[in-house]
Enzyme design. Structure first.
Site, PDB file in Angstrom:
ATOM      1  N   ASP A  39     -15.279 -62.805  28.602  1.00  0.00           N
ATOM      2  CA  ASP A  39     -16.156 -61.686  28.575  1.00  0.00           C
ATOM      3  C   ASP A  39     -15.356 -60.738  29.740  1.00  0.00           C
ATOM      4  OD1 ASP A  39     -16.695 -62.294  30.704  1.00  0.00           O
ATOM      5  OD2 ASP A  39     -18.938 -62.309  30.483  1.00  0.00           O
ATOM      6  N   LYS A 194      -2.055 -22.823  41.175  1.00  0.00           N
ATOM      7  CA  LYS A 194      -2.680 -23.509  40.416  1.00  0.00           C
ATOM      8  C   LYS A 194      -3.963 -23.627  39.159  1.00  0.00           C
ATOM      9  CE  LYS A 194      -3.521 -27.958  40.517  1.00  0.00           C
ATOM     10  NZ  LYS A 194      -3.797 -29.792  40.690  1.00  0.00           N
ATOM     11  N   ARG A 196      -6.855 -25.830  36.525  1.00  0.00           N
ATOM     12  CA  ARG A 196      -7.155 -26.160  35.586  1.00  0.00           C
ATOM     13  C   ARG A 196      -8.115 -26.149  34.407  1.00  0.00           C
ATOM     14  NH1 ARG A 196      -4.283 -31.013  36.728  1.00  0.00           N
ATOM     15  NH2 ARG A 196      -4.080 -32.442  38.842  1.00  0.00           N
ATOM     16  N   ASP A 220       2.087 -33.653  47.826  1.00  0.00           N
ATOM     17  CA  ASP A 220       0.402 -33.581  46.961  1.00  0.00           C
ATOM     18  C   ASP A 220       0.725 -34.793  47.254  1.00  0.00           C
ATOM     19  OD1 ASP A 220      -1.199 -32.692  45.445  1.00  0.00           O
ATOM     20  OD2 ASP A 220      -0.363 -32.777  43.952  1.00  0.00           O
TER      21      ASP A 220
END
Ligand code: R5P
Length: 324
Positions: A39, A194, A196, A220
């Site tokens: 499972d 930037k 988002r 980054d």
């Protein structure tokens, strides 16, 4: 030489890194049996006694983040019930870290939730690398070390012996990281504006700072879908950068990252092995720097109760010598 009662254990998320660390420390990994029930439930058993031991588990919560986190928690539970002296979770990539604050009503703060889960499971100490934001360290009420890879990346950049470079943050959130890199490399910085509009979609519109005629090094913490770095590379070239490299600690590389990097204008993409990169994603533009020597030293010093500051001092001194 490591003292007695030291154990190093690996989950399944980054066995290659654990093997490298074990090799440097000249100790075998403690065997564990990890399997799945039909499972999907995870089973874990430590195959030798850890009673009274100082145990280090290496398990980044890399993709599949939830599965690898659960495996870490179950391993900690198996250990906690086996009477070790101390359990240190080495989580080179701490997933769920980007949800570190509420930006809209009724959102979770998973960076804190996961810290709670790790502590509740029975971890005494954590070692992480380049958390998305450094203050997440404070989400843990147990001792933690958040290691920086700046010296490793800085050395890589220095070895290229390039003149006229600029360090660039792909967003405002990474400005402090870029400033730090800039200081180490004695180079100017620039920041990309930037936005988002939705998760995993990056829109860039402007560059703050001068990149004209320069070799740009984007720095980054994470490359996920590679939208941020590839969009950033385009705008940097549009603003007159000579060439663009990207450096990021954690190579999450979700689809379509590899396709984007391949088609991009990026000259090289440099990452570390906090996350094990599958063979099929190891394209030519991707360079991997190993954190294993730094991690091995950290594990050893943590076990021996020695500070890490001196190690970083030495690394930075070495860099200074190269700058001169
Ligand atoms: C975001 O704040 C992070 O620092 C990274 O810039 C981001 O996670 C990268 O994501 P992607 O590669 O999907 O643009």
């Amino acid at each position: 030489m490591l003292k007695k009662h030291f154990k190093l254990i690996s989950g399944t998320a980054n066995r290659k890194l654990a093997d490298e660390v074990a090799k440097i420390l000249k100790i075998p990994l403690t065997p564990v049996e990890i399997k799945r029930f039909h499972d999907g439930e995870i089973y874990c058993r430590v195959l030798e006694s850890v009673r009274g031991c100082d145990v280090f588990i290496i398990q980044p919560t890399s993709p599949d983040a939830s599965l690898n986190l659960m495996e870490l928690l179950i391993m900690v539970d198996a250990l906690k019930r086996s009477s070790p002296d101390k359990i240190t979770a080495v989580i080179p990539y701490y997933g769920y870290c980007r949800q570190d604050k509420k930006t809209k009503p009724r959102e979770p703060i998973t960076a804190k939730l996961v810290a709670n889960m790790i502590e509740t499971a029975g971890v005494d100490r954590v070692i992480t690398f380049d958390l998305h934001v450094a203050q997440v360290q404070g989400f843990f009420d147990i001792p933690s070390d958040n290691l920086e890879v700046v010296p490793l990346f800085a050395e890589y950049i220095q070895n290229k012996k390039l003149k006229n470079i600029v360090v660039v943050s792909p967003d405002a959130g990474g400005a402090a990281r870029a400033r730090y890199f800039g200081k180490v490399l004695n180079a100017p910085i620039a920041i990309i504006d930037k936005r988002r509009p939705e998760p995993n979609v990056a829109k860039v519109e402007n560059v703050i700072g001068n990149v004209k005629g320069k070799t740009a090094f984007l720095v980054d913490d994470i490359i996920d879908t590679a939208g941020s770095i590839t969009e950033a590379a385009n705008i940097l070239l549009r603003f007159g950068a000579k060439e663009v490299y990207a450096l990021a600690t954690h190579a999450v590389l979700s689809d379509p990252a590899i396709e984007r990097i391949t088609k991009s204008n990026l000259k090289e993409v440099v990452v570390t092995n906090t996350i094990q990169i599958p063979k099929e994603k190891m394209i030519g533009k991707l360079k991997v720097i190993s954190i294993a020597p730094l991690l091995a030293e950290t594990v050893k010093r943590t076990h021996e109760g020695l500070p890490m500051g001196v190690v970083y001092e030495q690394m930075y001194k070495k860099l200074e010598r190269k700058i001169k």
